[in-house]
Design a protein around this motif. Structure first.
Motif, PDB file in Angstrom:
ATOM      1  N   CYS A 229       0.318   2.488  -4.530  1.00 48.50           N
ATOM      2  CA  CYS A 229       1.467   1.883  -3.861  1.00 48.50           C
ATOM      3  C   CYS A 229       1.401   0.380  -4.039  1.00 48.50           C
ATOM      4  O   CYS A 229       0.354  -0.233  -3.804  1.00 48.50           O
ATOM      5  CB  CYS A 229       1.466   2.238  -2.375  1.00 48.50           C
ATOM      6  SG  CYS A 229       2.899   1.600  -1.475  1.00 48.50           S
TER       7      CYS A 229
ATOM      8  N   ARG B 239      -6.249   8.396  -0.048  1.00 51.81           N
ATOM      9  CA  ARG B 239      -5.064   7.891   0.634  1.00 51.81           C
ATOM     10  C   ARG B 239      -5.404   7.287   2.003  1.00 51.81           C
ATOM     11  O   ARG B 239      -6.108   7.880   2.810  1.00 51.81           O
ATOM     12  CB  ARG B 239      -4.082   9.050   0.812  1.00 51.81           C
ATOM     13  CG  ARG B 239      -2.766   8.701   1.472  1.00 51.81           C
ATOM     14  CD  ARG B 239      -1.957   9.978   1.634  1.00 51.81           C
ATOM     15  NE  ARG B 239      -0.561   9.711   1.876  1.00 51.81           N
ATOM     16  CZ  ARG B 239      -0.026   9.607   3.101  1.00 51.81           C
ATOM     17  NH1 ARG B 239      -0.793   9.724   4.162  1.00 51.81           N
ATOM     18  NH2 ARG B 239       1.264   9.370   3.240  1.00 51.81           N
TER      19      ARG B 239
ATOM     20  N   ASP C  99       0.144  13.842   2.168  1.00 52.90           N
ATOM     21  CA  ASP C  99      -0.539  13.352   0.983  1.00 52.90           C
ATOM     22  C   ASP C  99       0.402  13.432  -0.206  1.00 52.90           C
ATOM     23  O   ASP C  99       1.202  14.369  -0.302  1.00 52.90           O
ATOM     24  CB  ASP C  99      -1.805  14.170   0.686  1.00 52.90           C
ATOM     25  CG  ASP C  99      -2.789  13.396  -0.167  1.00 52.90           C
ATOM     26  OD1 ASP C  99      -2.529  13.221  -1.374  1.00 52.90           O
ATOM     27  OD2 ASP C  99      -3.825  12.948   0.366  1.00 52.90           O
ATOM     28  N   GLU C 100       0.323  12.448  -1.073  1.00 50.25           N
ATOM     29  CA  GLU C 100       1.130  12.463  -2.292  1.00 50.25           C
ATOM     30  C   GLU C 100       0.710  13.606  -3.207  1.00 50.25           C
ATOM     31  O   GLU C 100       1.503  14.086  -4.014  1.00 50.25           O
ATOM     32  CB  GLU C 100       0.991  11.125  -3.027  1.00 50.25           C
ATOM     33  CG  GLU C 100       1.727   9.965  -2.390  1.00 50.25           C
ATOM     34  CD  GLU C 100       1.103   9.480  -1.093  1.00 50.25           C
ATOM     35  OE1 GLU C 100       1.803   8.792  -0.315  1.00 50.25           O
ATOM     36  OE2 GLU C 100      -0.089   9.784  -0.839  1.00 50.25           O
TER      37      GLU C 100
ATOM     38  N   SER D  40      -8.336  12.375  -3.556  1.00 47.13           N
ATOM     39  CA  SER D  40      -7.379  11.568  -2.800  1.00 47.13           C
ATOM     40  C   SER D  40      -8.132  10.664  -1.838  1.00 47.13           C
ATOM     41  O   SER D  40      -8.948  11.127  -1.044  1.00 47.13           O
ATOM     42  CB  SER D  40      -6.404  12.456  -2.014  1.00 47.13           C
ATOM     43  OG  SER D  40      -5.530  11.644  -1.230  1.00 47.13           O
TER      44      SER D  40
ATOM     45  N   ASN E  38      -5.489   9.663  -6.154  1.00 41.39           N
ATOM     46  CA  ASN E  38      -4.531   9.063  -5.232  1.00 41.39           C
ATOM     47  C   ASN E  38      -5.188   7.916  -4.471  1.00 41.39           C
ATOM     48  O   ASN E  38      -6.113   8.124  -3.695  1.00 41.39           O
ATOM     49  CB  ASN E  38      -4.021  10.119  -4.244  1.00 41.39           C
ATOM     50  CG  ASN E  38      -2.940   9.571  -3.318  1.00 41.39           C
ATOM     51  OD1 ASN E  38      -2.432   8.474  -3.528  1.00 41.39           O
ATOM     52  ND2 ASN E  38      -2.583  10.326  -2.298  1.00 41.39           N
TER      53      ASN E  38
ATOM     54  N   PHE F  22      -1.668   8.040  -8.386  1.00 38.00           N
ATOM     55  CA  PHE F  22      -0.792   7.594  -7.305  1.00 38.00           C
ATOM     56  C   PHE F  22      -1.310   6.267  -6.742  1.00 38.00           C
ATOM     57  O   PHE F  22      -2.481   6.160  -6.381  1.00 38.00           O
ATOM     58  CB  PHE F  22      -0.759   8.618  -6.168  1.00 38.00           C
ATOM     59  CG  PHE F  22      -0.107   9.929  -6.518  1.00 38.00           C
ATOM     60  CD1 PHE F  22       1.276  10.042  -6.606  1.00 38.00           C
ATOM     61  CD2 PHE F  22      -0.879  11.060  -6.756  1.00 38.00           C
ATOM     62  CE1 PHE F  22       1.871  11.254  -6.917  1.00 38.00           C
ATOM     63  CE2 PHE F  22      -0.292  12.273  -7.065  1.00 38.00           C
ATOM     64  CZ  PHE F  22       1.091  12.374  -7.155  1.00 38.00           C
TER      65      PHE F  22
ATOM     66  N   ALA G 226      -2.988   5.633  -2.944  1.00 36.90           N
ATOM     67  CA  ALA G 226      -1.821   5.081  -2.257  1.00 36.90           C
ATOM     68  C   ALA G 226      -2.189   4.617  -0.851  1.00 36.90           C
ATOM     69  O   ALA G 226      -2.951   5.279  -0.141  1.00 36.90           O
ATOM     70  CB  ALA G 226      -0.714   6.133  -2.187  1.00 36.90           C
TER      71      ALA G 226
END
Length: 307
Positions: free
Chosen positions: A269, A205, A300-301, A203, A228, A267, A230
């Motif tokens: 965005c 993020r 976190d997603e 991740s 991730n 993930f 995002a």
């Protein structure tokens, strides 16, 4: 009258399992505030492993001032003393049963804090350590060498990531999940690819993410299942005389490349109205979490990395 007195029960006579259920509602500050010294029964209940699987210090922050030179922060000594006291009592009561420990994004540990934890938490599996400005290379490496069962870690950006990736790869054979909070460049990506080739979850993020680093991860991480990106601020390096530019959205080619890879979940965005994406732009790619909702840095997603 005598009979009614004999029916009165004292706190110390309460069943241990009932006390444990009550104490589970307390946070770590309350558990280390002195209740273990009330009596032997309370001490026994406070030492129950059920209370110490996770030590959440997300409510404890340092009083600090940013400074222009290394280590770029100055921490009030009162913060250090409070952290030392809480850790000493918590580690004593936990008796080595801690498997997850969470530190606030603005809680600054020193080497002695981290080594104290490492020596008393040999079974640690999950570490959330998003700030380590006061921790040295030797300190973090010594701690990680003791955590052979470590599976996941949340960490900040560091200028020289190879050493930390190498020590994790050499000592933590079950390590499969990593979250980076900060800047993710080619050096960081190549270090992960080299030393953590079997990483399954990554991740990034709310990080500043260089496009070349993202492509490297997509091309080289054969075992990666979840990625991730995002709310990242994407950066593209340009040839001279230009240097780099900000990319507001991932282009379709990158998205298709991710979807065509071995990833199970990707993930990202792409909403112009996204509040977090706008905050990343406003904060120049370094999210100033202290300005926003308390605890938002925990999100976190990827559910396994949300604390």
């Amino acid at each position: 009258m005598e009979e009614s007195k004999s029916l009165v029960r004292r706190w110390e006579d309460m069943e241990i399992d009932i006390l444990v259920r009550i104490f589970k509602e307390f946070d770590v500050i309350e558990l280390t505030s002195g209740i273990s010294r009330v009596c032997s029964s309370w001490r026994l209940a406070c030492s129950d492993p059920l209370l110490w699987k996770t030590v959440d210090l997300g409510i404890l922050k340092s009083n600090f001032i940013q400074i222009p030179t290394l280590p770029y922060i100055w921490v009030d000594d009162r913060s250090n003393k409070k952290l030392t006291r809480v850790l000493k009592i918590a580690m004593g009561l936990s008796c080595g049963s801690v498997t997850c420990i969470i530190f606030h994004v603005n809680l600054y540990l020193k080497d002695d804090h981290l080594i104290h934890i490492a020596e008393r938490c040999p079974r640690l599996k999950h570490l959330v350590l998003p700030a380590w400005d006061l921790i040295t290379k030797g300190g973090i490496c010594e701690a990680i060498r003791k955590w052979e069962e470590l599976e996941s870690m949340t960490m900040p950006y560091i200028c020289s990531p190879p050493y930390i990736m190498e020590v994790i790869g050499m000592n933590c054979k079950n390590f499969t999940q990593l979250k980076v909070m900060g800047c993710f460049n080619v050096l960081f990506a190549s270090s992960i690819a080299k030393y953590l080739p079997k990483l399954k979850v990554l991740s990034l993020r709310c990080s500043t993410l260089f496009m070349e680093a993202l492509i490297l991860i997509l091309d080289c991480m054969e075992h990666l299942e979840v990625l991730n990106v995002a709310h990242c601020l994407f950066i593209e390096d340009l040839p001279p005389p230009a240097s780099r530019r900000i990319i507001r959205e991932l282009n379709e080619a990158i998205i298709e490349k991710a979807k065509a890879s071995r990833l199970r979940t990707f993930f990202y965005c792409h909403k112009e109205s996204c509040v977090l994406c706008q905050r990343m732009v406003n904060d120049n790619g370094s999210m100033r979490w202290f300005k926003y909702e308390e605890g938002s840095w925990r999100n976190d997603e990827v559910s396994s990395l949300a604390y």
